[in-house]
Design a protein around this motif. Sequence first.
Motif, PDB file in Angstrom:
ATOM      1  N   ALA A 186     -35.895  15.119  36.554  1.00 21.83           N
ATOM      2  CA  ALA A 186     -37.274  14.682  35.971  1.00 21.83           C
ATOM      3  C   ALA A 186     -37.780  15.613  34.956  1.00 21.83           C
ATOM      4  N   SER A 187     -37.630  16.957  34.907  1.00 23.63           N
ATOM      5  CA  SER A 187     -37.959  17.772  33.740  1.00 23.63           C
ATOM      6  C   SER A 187     -37.309  16.951  32.321  1.00 23.63           C
ATOM      7  N   CYS A 211     -39.276  14.017  31.597  1.00 26.82           N
ATOM      8  CA  CYS A 211     -40.508  14.222  31.038  1.00 26.82           C
ATOM      9  C   CYS A 211     -40.573  14.751  29.651  1.00 26.82           C
ATOM     10  N   ALA A 269     -34.898  17.476  40.368  1.00 31.08           N
ATOM     11  CA  ALA A 269     -36.248  17.960  39.695  1.00 31.08           C
ATOM     12  C   ALA A 269     -35.839  18.432  38.216  1.00 31.08           C
ATOM     13  N   SER A 276     -44.702  21.149  34.517  1.00 32.34           N
ATOM     14  CA  SER A 276     -44.742  21.099  36.020  1.00 32.34           C
ATOM     15  C   SER A 276     -43.483  20.838  36.540  1.00 32.34           C
ATOM     16  N   THR A 277     -42.884  19.762  35.926  1.00 31.90           N
ATOM     17  CA  THR A 277     -41.499  19.682  36.475  1.00 31.90           C
ATOM     18  C   THR A 277     -40.259  20.572  36.160  1.00 31.90           C
TER      19      THR A 277
END
Length: 118
Positions: free
Chosen positions: A20-21, A24, A17, A58-59
């Motif tokens: 991914a953040s 992004c 997670a 979101s991430t």
Amino acid sequence: MRRRRRASRHRGPASPAFLASGICYAANCALGTAVATRLIDTRRFRWVHHALYIATVSTTLLALVAGLRRDRRASLAIAPALAPLAVIPYAGTHTRRHPAIALTAAPFIAAGVITSRR
């Protein structure tokens, strides 16, 4: 006789997670920089930058929540990144404030990614 399992500091997939953040955020910054330097013209597909922004927020929230249960230090490291991400929509897009505010999230996102990997 039962054997005790060693307690692991890393209890699950919190680091994906955080990764991914970071991805992004980096993609969003890269696209924003390319548009600002006029390497890419996004007039026809302006929604891509907005979609990347939503994915970044979101991430980052997902990483924060996932990290609270699995890696508290990484969650504390990434949490301050949410403040500049919340301010960005109100900063205006054609001023120097927009990229300056966006870049203030970078050290916190990087710290969260690095801390979650340890």
